[in-house]
Scaffold this motif. Structure first.
Motif, mmCIF file in Angstrom:
data_model
loop_
_atom_site.group_PDB
_atom_site.id
_atom_site.type_symbol
_atom_site.label_atom_id
_atom_site.label_comp_id
_atom_site.label_asym_id
_atom_site.label_seq_id
_atom_site.Cartn_x
_atom_site.Cartn_y
_atom_site.Cartn_z
ATOM 1 N N GLN A 34 0.829 -1.203 0.000
ATOM 2 C CA GLN A 34 0.000 0.000 0.000
ATOM 3 C C GLN A 34 0.866 1.257 0.000
ATOM 4 O OE1 GLN A 34 -2.975 0.414 3.150
ATOM 5 N NE2 GLN A 34 -2.825 2.641 2.961
ATOM 6 N N ALA A 35 1.917 1.245 0.818
ATOM 7 C CA ALA A 35 2.805 2.404 0.860
ATOM 8 C C ALA A 35 3.451 2.653 -0.497
ATOM 9 C CB ALA A 35 3.868 2.198 1.931
ATOM 10 N N THR A 36 3.812 1.589 -1.193
ATOM 11 C CA THR A 36 4.443 1.728 -2.510
ATOM 12 C C THR A 36 3.467 2.267 -3.543
ATOM 13 O OG1 THR A 36 5.949 -0.105 -2.007
ATOM 14 C CG2 THR A 36 5.678 0.486 -4.326
ATOM 15 N N SER A 37 2.217 1.798 -3.490
ATOM 16 C CA SER A 37 1.227 2.229 -4.475
ATOM 17 C C SER A 37 0.733 3.650 -4.212
ATOM 18 C CB SER A 37 0.040 1.267 -4.474
ATOM 19 O OG SER A 37 -0.713 1.391 -3.272
ATOM 20 N N GLY A 38 0.773 4.081 -2.937
ATOM 21 C CA GLY A 38 0.273 5.403 -2.581
ATOM 22 C C GLY A 38 -1.223 5.456 -2.383
ATOM 23 N N ASP A 39 -1.901 4.310 -2.429
ATOM 24 C CA ASP A 39 -3.347 4.281 -2.234
ATOM 25 C C ASP A 39 -3.697 4.373 -0.744
ATOM 26 O OD1 ASP A 39 -3.778 3.950 -4.968
ATOM 27 O OD2 ASP A 39 -3.607 1.764 -4.825
ATOM 28 N N VAL A 95 -6.369 6.748 5.098
ATOM 29 C CA VAL A 95 -5.040 6.724 5.712
ATOM 30 C C VAL A 95 -3.984 6.461 4.644
ATOM 31 C CG1 VAL A 95 -3.546 5.502 7.331
ATOM 32 C CG2 VAL A 95 -5.921 5.985 7.944
ATOM 33 N N PHE A 96 -2.949 7.287 4.673
ATOM 34 C CA PHE A 96 -1.822 7.139 3.748
ATOM 35 C C PHE A 96 -0.593 6.691 4.534
ATOM 36 C CE2 PHE A 96 -4.757 9.973 1.723
ATOM 37 C CZ PHE A 96 -4.682 9.668 0.374
ATOM 38 N N LEU A 97 0.118 5.723 3.962
ATOM 39 C CA LEU A 97 1.298 5.158 4.611
ATOM 40 C C LEU A 97 2.564 5.582 3.874
ATOM 41 C CD1 LEU A 97 0.077 1.472 5.128
ATOM 42 C CD2 LEU A 97 -0.030 3.337 6.776
ATOM 43 N N PRO A 98 3.613 5.920 4.630
ATOM 44 C CA PRO A 98 4.894 6.183 3.989
ATOM 45 C C PRO A 98 5.613 4.862 3.709
ATOM 46 C CG PRO A 98 5.132 6.432 6.338
ATOM 47 C CD PRO A 98 3.679 6.095 6.094
ATOM 48 N N LYS A 99 6.479 4.872 2.733
ATOM 49 C CA LYS A 99 7.276 3.679 2.477
ATOM 50 C C LYS A 99 8.313 3.541 3.582
ATOM 51 C CE LYS A 99 9.509 1.221 -1.324
ATOM 52 N NZ LYS A 99 9.957 1.298 -2.742
#
Length: 313
Positions: free
Chosen positions: A241-246, A269-273
């Motif tokens: 999810q962090a890689t896709s930015g979704d 919610v957005f996750l950092p890589k």
């Protein structure tokens, strides 16, 4: 002379009708772990010259009143802190089981009068115009479940007798860390070691010129919902999810039973890589410092749902 002790300290609180004016009735006795509210007024050293090396008297600076209150996340009393933080809820009563729904982003927020009493002295400090700047809850495997409420008040009045009358009390029934549950898109998220949930109103203190040196008010700015998730590295769900930015939906909940529960839902919610550092022969962990935004479908960032037997807040 008796000495004040924390064991006998009392917190009584009531919502204000007029900002900075203590209500005459309607106070609730609230449980707390610690509280650092109270007026502070610093001194400014004299800058005058011409009178030798000995200092002249200092001047008094403005009055500040802000601090943290650590409170238990419990079934009934915590609703008052949620109202202070997010505004009045929508409450639906279903045969005595009441669902209180608090929603982020309210344009106006309530204020409280909070009295901290130390009856041994006696000393009763009534903190006026108290607003909630932020809330932080730490989730972990064991221990007590508390919330740290960062508060900003307009000022304090000291009295030798209580101004809260005889505050009403509610039965204390605490949520526990072991009841905690974290879900991603409504599916239980495994391998969580610890997590943190933070909600902030980013209060902007209105610092005007006044003869009493106090602030005029504290206005809410942009809502910020953020936190951390530390996981044992066992799959790539969060990394993908962090890689896709979704974005995803995260929920943090505690449940005693079906009729007694607390649930925070963060809608987008957005996750950092994140790295997965190898630091020894033990388990490998990854940490995600997430940030939330307004959900495009629901039009809000966060919803808190408290289910109990309290008729209203």
């Amino acid at each position: 002379m008796a000495r004040a002790r924390g064991a006998n300290a009392v917190m009584a609180a009531a919502f204000e009708t007029t900002y900075g004016t203590a209500p005459v009735a309607g106070y609730k006795k609230l449980p707390f772990v610690s509280c650092a509210l109270g007026d502070e007024q610093n001194l400014i050293a004299s800058d005058l010259l011409g009178y030798g090396r000995e200092p002249l008297p200092p001047s008094r600076d403005v009055v500040n009143n802000e601090g943290d209150a650590v409170v238990p996340v419990d079934l009934r009393n915590f609703g008052y802190w949620l109202k202070l933080l997010m505004g009045a809820p929508t409450s639906v009563d279903d045969s005595g089981v009441v669902t209180h729904t608090f929603v982020s982003g309210a344009l106006t927020l309530p204020s409280m009068a909070i009295e901290l009493g130390m009856p041994e002295v006696p000393s009763f400090g009534m903190n006026l115009g108290v607003r909630a700047n932020s809330m932080k809850i730490q989730l972990q495997r064991s221990g007590l479940l508390n919330a740290t409420m960062s508060l900003i008040a307009q000022g304090e009045t000291k009295n030798t007798a209580t101004g809260a009358g005889s505050p009403t009390t509610a039965v204390i029934e605490r949520f526990s860390q072991f009841m905690g549950d974290i879900k991603r898109n409504d599916v239980a998220l495994g391998h969580i070691v610890s997590a943190e949930l933070m909600y902030s109103n980013n209060l902007d203190k209105v610092e005007v010129i006044r003869p009493d040196g106090r602030i005029e008010d504290a206005d809410p700015a942009m809502v910020a919902v953020s936190g951390n998730i530390n996981v044992r590295f066992a799959d790539t769900v969060l990394l993908d999810q962090a890689t896709s930015g979704d974005p995803c939906e995260l929920s943090f909940g505690w449940q005693i039973d079906a009729d007694n529960a607390l649930l925070f839902t963060v809608h987008s919610v957005f996750l950092p890589k994140a790295k997965t550092p190898i630091q020894g022969p033990g388990g490998i962990q990854a940490g995600f410092a997430w940030q939330a935004a307004k959900g495009p479908t629901v039009g809000k960032t966060c919803t808190a749902e408290l289910i109990n037997d309290v008729t209203g807040y």
